[in-house]
Design a protein around this motif. Structure first.
Motif, short mmCIF file in Angstrom:
data_model
loop_
_atom_site.label_atom_id
_atom_site.label_comp_id
_atom_site.label_asym_id
_atom_site.label_seq_id
_atom_site.Cartn_x
_atom_site.Cartn_y
_atom_site.Cartn_z
N ASP A 62 -5.16 -7.81 -13.62
CA ASP A 62 -3.74 -7.45 -13.74
C ASP A 62 -3.02 -7.65 -12.41
O ASP A 62 -1.89 -8.15 -12.36
CB ASP A 62 -3.59 -5.98 -14.17
CG ASP A 62 -4.00 -5.80 -15.62
OD1 ASP A 62 -4.09 -6.83 -16.32
OD2 ASP A 62 -4.22 -4.66 -16.04
N SER A 117 3.28 -13.83 -10.44
CA SER A 117 4.67 -13.85 -10.87
C SER A 117 5.62 -13.47 -9.73
O SER A 117 6.81 -13.33 -9.94
CB SER A 117 4.87 -12.90 -12.05
OG SER A 117 4.49 -11.60 -11.66
N ASN A 118 5.07 -13.34 -8.54
CA ASN A 118 5.91 -12.99 -7.39
C ASN A 118 6.00 -14.21 -6.48
O ASN A 118 4.98 -14.79 -6.12
CB ASN A 118 5.26 -11.81 -6.66
CG ASN A 118 6.09 -11.35 -5.49
OD1 ASN A 118 6.90 -12.09 -4.94
ND2 ASN A 118 5.89 -10.11 -5.12
N ASP A 129 0.12 -10.11 -11.59
CA ASP A 129 1.36 -9.67 -10.94
C ASP A 129 1.69 -10.56 -9.74
O ASP A 129 2.83 -10.95 -9.53
CB ASP A 129 1.22 -8.22 -10.44
CG ASP A 129 1.35 -7.24 -11.60
OD1 ASP A 129 1.62 -7.72 -12.72
OD2 ASP A 129 1.18 -6.03 -11.38
N GLN A 183 -0.98 -3.55 -3.38
CA GLN A 183 0.43 -3.94 -3.49
C GLN A 183 1.22 -3.46 -2.27
O GLN A 183 2.05 -4.19 -1.74
CB GLN A 183 1.00 -3.32 -4.79
CG GLN A 183 2.28 -3.98 -5.27
CD GLN A 183 2.08 -5.45 -5.60
OE1 GLN A 183 1.29 -5.81 -6.47
NE2 GLN A 183 2.77 -6.32 -4.89
#
Lengths: 477, 466, 165
Positions: free
Chosen positions: C72, C79-80, C76, C43
């Motif tokens: 997961d 959704s970005n 994430d 990330q």
């Protein structure tokens, strides 16, 4: 029953019957009411409204009742002096039973209205009939009492039998699980030994090939700078990506003329010693060639590491399942624990492992079975900790016993569940058909018990569960 | 960190070049001519160095002309002795010039063809007769590419043909020169094929637009009669050159193009419209209906039937239309202000023979468009040719139509470098060939093209035009 | 506009990472490769790349990772808005059925590579995914013809309204 009060002859059914028979001879209208009982005839059937009441003078009537499940129960056999249809006659409700003639004879058939009339018309008849009725009632009451007692005894017996059955079933279940488990382990053992053989071949080929490559390299380039680079590559250890990034920035500064990103990456892998070697020999060889010598070493190193890992895994898998000697042996329990940890290394990947395996004497035990115990406890611990936390395993020994303690940093076990967790079929997991290596703590407890030891669980004061296993030290198998 | 990028410098030079003529008094050049020169300089610099997209420069050119040179502009509200200003509608009207409409029709048709895979299916059918021998396959590919690029954009045709040849290249030995020959045959054929019809490529539009400003209308058919024979010869020679330079080693190429014609009603309508429009265009001289008028027919039918929808209209290559319009518009004022004439009169043209003039213009066009956009090259050169002809300085034998054709055709014969044309860029980007291959083959074809253009201009075109 | 399209590899085993990077060497000239050993680091790397005006074209992600797992992370990223278009590939030896289904449904997983992979297979997947990515997100496809699927790119150019300029 010995207490016979009142007029004694009246209590004797036979006397009353004789009296009634005599009366019938005298009274023609009563003679009209006489009927023959033919064996096998159905006198009345259950649920019908009853028009007559019968006084059996000779022969037998058997009363039966049909149960809701259609089965027929034989209730009572009415002999001479008994009334049939007495209850329906008195209450006016449909009869509760069916009456079938089981022995031929004679009965007095009476309609309700007639009955009243007879009693009024023949006062002589009134008294014996009333007495007879009373006798009938008394008799039935007595048999009812007997029935009640019997029923009570029966249900008591039944209960006992049921409990025995339950116990037997539970035992059976346990034995069954044990058998399934043993079967499973046997299958696993077979699988593992076959698998181990198949995997060991390519793994050893890999290892050999890597070693041969190293040899070939050393022949060609001995004491040359490229061989030195190769050796350094061979001794390298991979770096994590964060370190890698920082080193790449460093390399970009150190060799600003290198724009090719993959070369930068490869240089970033190198130790300072290797980089110095590169600097010193840059003119002799192309940069790419220098890098490649190091890369070759690194790749062979990776082959070595990977094939070693395969070999170790296979070895411990084999030793874990103990296919070769599935019986008791004189062994060090710690080896089994180590094997179990290796086999479970995937589950334990992100768990901090604290091993305090102090020296313990060898003992006679079924190591393969005990491995199941460790597996069960460790897997449960991993589940409880959601695969993150600390697992502590310690061994120690007294003169007579070996103690193994396994504790986790999970939430612990709710106090009310502690007594239950060694019961068969206890689980906190969802009823999913998960193929695990362990078959639950019940079997663990069984296995420890077979070894003459004990297993218990407590919650540690600091949180987390702790399983303590004690096994008696036995020198002879 | 550099403060000025190459683009910044180009823009600065352009602006300086724009300002300078305002402070000069050039003898023999009208006041309006000075303004036109300013606009010409900034346009030429922007087009050549491309600090901004070339269509943006064209749009700017139109605005600058409206602003400074139109009757509604700030400088020449009244006619003077030297300059009669055009109304601003003359400049912005170039966007509705018949040639622009013709191109619009071409775009819409080509889009519909691509949408319904007509281009791919035609390729499949047309390639069949060429068998499986490498040299005939290459010929087939070139013929089909040339044919399609005559009606579609050269670039789209090249992209489509790449999907045909890349699988073949993948199956060919890396060492086989056939790979290079194949990869070059497509862009070359596309460049050459574009010459064949007025809608084949934008330089043709620039030529036709400029000529129609002079009152000379060239019909679709007429253009084809002039251009197609040249195209056929150059294509054929290019084929031979490629076979000679990159001799195939394999004996046969497996060709298995799969696909079927779409059979739904929309697709069939597109086939019909496409066929009918092409037939009407090539028979213009028989029925006399202008090609631009015909071009409106497919646009109308496809729009009415919803095949050309709102998104389709939005996605049309409007920038090409702006680019051509800007070029035509620049021509109007270069001539109207006397700028072109002034440039011309500074050279003693009459001493040059017509053959020399043709060779010079052809050569300059080929060289220029090797480095610049073909359309830009034509746009910058055509006004000069027009002035040469109208001012009469070039003497007898100098035909306006002839020299315009030479420029227009030559602009499409530049294919030495990856930057010469977008089809070349596609070919080089596949990585199958190196720039040196392209330069060598492109040089040979350019030289041969130069000779052929000269010969045609001397012997064939005059026959047709007279 | 000097934006680059990155390939991000998330893998915690260093030898495996090494091998993955090595197999993708050919792409580096066009698509710089970045690496991360866990999802948190991944990330951070993604944020860094995005903040510097670059993009992630492709993420190759192991499933079993320390901390959050690979699926997961992919969810994430889906959704970005900066990474929704990133092609997402799971490279794993041990994602169960459920995890994979989750990844397909919620992370719009583009591909699944099971370990052990082959160099050719891996490169093929990467080539295809990046081709799709540039076709969907890039204007100038020409510069990718050499390294990616040229036929697919040509076909995309054919339908993308190419002009002669």
């Amino acid at each position: 029953m010995t207490d016979r009060q009142g007029i004694s002859w009246l209590n004797d059914t036979g006397t009353i019957l004789n009296f009634i028979r005599k009366l019938i001879k005298d009274l023609p209208e009563l003679q009209e009411q006489l009927m023959d009982l033919n064996e096998g005839d159905l006198l009345f059937s259950q649920g019908d409204p009853l028009e007559h009441m019968y006084l059996v003078l000779e022969g037998n009537i058997t009363l039966t009742r049909t149960q809701p499940d259609e089965s027929e129960v034989k209730l009572i056999t009415l002999g001479p002096g008994s009334f049939a249809g007495l209850i329906a006659f008195t209450t006016g409700e449909p009869t509760l039973t069916s009456g079938r003639i089981s022995q031929k004879g004679q009965a007095l058939k009476m309609r309700p209205q007639q009955f009243e009339q007879y009693l009024n018309d023949h006062p002589r008849l009134k008294h014996p009939l009333q007495q007879l009725m009373l006798n009938n009632m008394i008799q039935r009451y007595k048999s009812n009492l007997r029935l009640q007692t019997r029923t009570h005894l029966l249900s008591k017996e039944l209960n006992k039998e049921r409990n025995d059955l339950k116990k037997a079933y539970a035992q059976l279940e346990e034995t069954h699980q044990m058998l399934v488990h043993q079967e499973k382990m046997a299958t696993l053992g077979e699988l593992v030994s076959g698998f181990a053989h198949e995997v060991n071949n390519p793994a050893s080929a890999l290892m050999r090939a890597a070693e041969n490559l190293v040899e070939i390299y050393s022949k060609f380039e001995s004491s040359h700078y490229s061989y030195k680079l190769f050796r350094l590559g061979l001794q390298s250890t991979p770096v994590d990506s964060n370190t890698q990034r920082n080193r790449m920035l460093m390399i970009e500064k150190r060799y600003p003329w290198i724009h090719d990103r993959s070369s930068v990456r490869k240089l970033a892998h190198m130790s300072d010693e290797a980089l110095d070697l590169i600097d010193a020999n840059q003119k002799k060889g192309e940069m790419d060639a220098l890098i490649n010598h190091y890369e070759a070493g690194k790749m062979i190193h990776n082959i070595r590491i990977a094939s070693q890992r395969i070999a170790n895994l296979v070895k411990s898998l084999k030793s874990y399942s103990r296919q070769d000697q599935n019986k008791e042996e004189h062994a060090d329990i710690r080896e089994g624990i180590q094997d179990t940890i290796l086999v479970l290394s995937n589950r334990l990947k992100f768990i901090e492992l604290d091993l305090k395996l102090r020296d313990i004497p060898k003992t006679c035990a079924n190591i393969g079975d005990l491995n199941q115990v460790w597996t069960n406890i460790i897997v449960n611990a991993c589940d409880a900790m959601k695969d993150q936390g600390k697992l502590t395993i310690s061994t120690e020994a007294t003169d007579d016993f070996i103690f193994v303690k396994i504790s986790d940093s999970g939430p612990g076990i709710p106090e009310h569940l502690i007594p239950k967790i060694f019961e068969p079929n206890f689980t906190t997991k969802n009823q999913g058909a998960e193929f695990g290596l362990g078959l639950g703590l019940a079997i663990s407890s069984e296995i420890v018990g077979q070894a003459g030891g004990e297993i218990e669980v407590t919650n540690k004061p600091g949180g987390g569960a702790q399983f303590s296993i004690s096994i008696p030290i036995q020198d002879d198998c | 960190m550099k403060i000025f990028s190459k683009n910044h410098v180009s823009i600065l030079i352009g602006i300086i070049g724009f300002i300078i003529p305002f402070f000069l008094s050039i003898p023999g050049l009208s006041e309006a001519g000075h303004v036109a020169l300013s606009i010409f300089i900034i346009a030429a610099i922007f087009w050549m160095f491309e600090p901004v997209p070339i269509y943006a420069t064209s749009i700017m050119v139109i605005l600058l002309q409206v602003f400074f040179l139109s009757k509604q502009g700030v400088l020449f509200p009244e006619a003077t002795a030297e300059y009669t200003p055009n109304g601003y509608t003359d400049f912005i009207g170039t966007l509705a010039n018949p040639i622009i409409i013709l191109f619009l029709g071409g775009f819409v048709l080509a889009d519909a063809a691509v949408k319904y895979d007509l281009d791919k299916n035609l390729t499949r059918i047309l390639l069949k007769p060429f068998g499986s021998k490498p040299k005939f396959i290459i010929l087939g590919l070139m013929v089909v590419t040339g044919l399609l690029s005559a009606f579609m954009s050269n670039t789209a045709t090249t992209a489509m043909m790449m999907t045909v040849i890349l699988p073949i290249i993948a199956k060919t030995e890396v060492s086989d020169p056939l790979r290079i020959g194949l990869a070059l045959s497509i862009p070359f054929a596309a460049n050459i094929g574009g010459i064949a019809t007025p809608i084949g490529t934008p330089p043709n539009a620039v030529v036709i637009g400029a000529l129609s400003n002079q009152g000379i209308d060239i019909a679709f058919t007429e253009w084809m009669i002039l251009a197609v024979p040249l195209v056929i010869v150059v294509l054929f020679v290019t084929w031979l050159v490629l076979l000679w330079m990159f001799k195939p080693e394999t004996d046969s190429i497996p060709m298995d193009l799969k696909g079927t014609f779409q059979k739904n009603s929309s697709a069939i309508l597109v086939y019909l419209v496409f066929g009918a429009t092409v037939i009407l265009w090539v028979t213009e001289s028989l029925h006399g209906i202008g090609s631009s008028i015909i071009a409106l027919i497919p646009v109308t039918i496809l729009a009415l039937t919803g095949i050309l929808d709102k998104d389709g209209i939005r996605q049309l290559p409007w920038e090409v239309l702006w680019l051509v319009a800007g070029g035509i518009s620049l021509g109007i004022s270069m001539e109207g202000t006397g700028l072109a004439e002034w440039i011309i009169t500074n050279i003693e043209w009459s001493i040059f023979s017509p053959i020399f003039m043709i060779i010079i213009f052809s050569l300059v066009a080929i060289v220029m468009s090797n480095f610049l956009s073909n359309t830009v090259s034509a746009t910058l050169l055509i006004p000069l040719a027009v002035s040469l002809a109208t001012s009469g300085v070039a003497g007898e034998g100098f035909s306006l139509v002839l020299i315009s054709l030479v420029i227009g055709v030559s602009a499409s014969l530049a294919m030495m470098l990856p930057i010469s044309t977008p089809p070349n860029a596609i070919a080089i980007s596949t990585g199958t060939l190196k720039t040196k291959h392209m330069t060598r083959a492109g040089l040979v074809i350019g030289l041969f093209g130069l000779i052929m253009v000269t010969l045609y201009a001397l012997f064939y075109w005059p026959l047709i035009l007279n | 506009m000097d934006h680059k399209i990155y390939i991000l590899i998330v893998e915690d085993e260093l030898e495996v990472m090494d091998a993955l990077v090595k197999d993708l060497e050919n792409f580096e000239a066009f698509f710089p490769v970045e690496t991360a050993n866990d999802t948190r680091e991944a990330q951070e790397v993604i944020d860094y790349i995005i903040d510097h005006g670059h993009r992630i074209g492709l993420i190759l992600c192991d499933h079993v990772l320390p901390g959050k797992n690979g699926v997961d992370l992919l969810i994430d990223l889906q959704s970005n808005k900066d990474t929704i278009k990133t092609k997402k590939v799971l490279v794993t030896g041990q994602a169960g059925h459920e995890d994979t289904i989750l990844a397909i449904n919620k992370a719009k997983l583009d591909h699944y590579i099971s370990k052990p992979w082959t160099e050719k297979g891996l490169q093929e997947v990467v080539r295809n995914q990046l081709t799709d990515y540039v076709i969907e997100n890039e204007k100038n496809l020409l510069s990718y013809m050499q390294i990616l699927d040229a036929e697919k790119l040509s076909e995309a150019m054919r339908t993308k309204k190419m002009t002669d300029h």
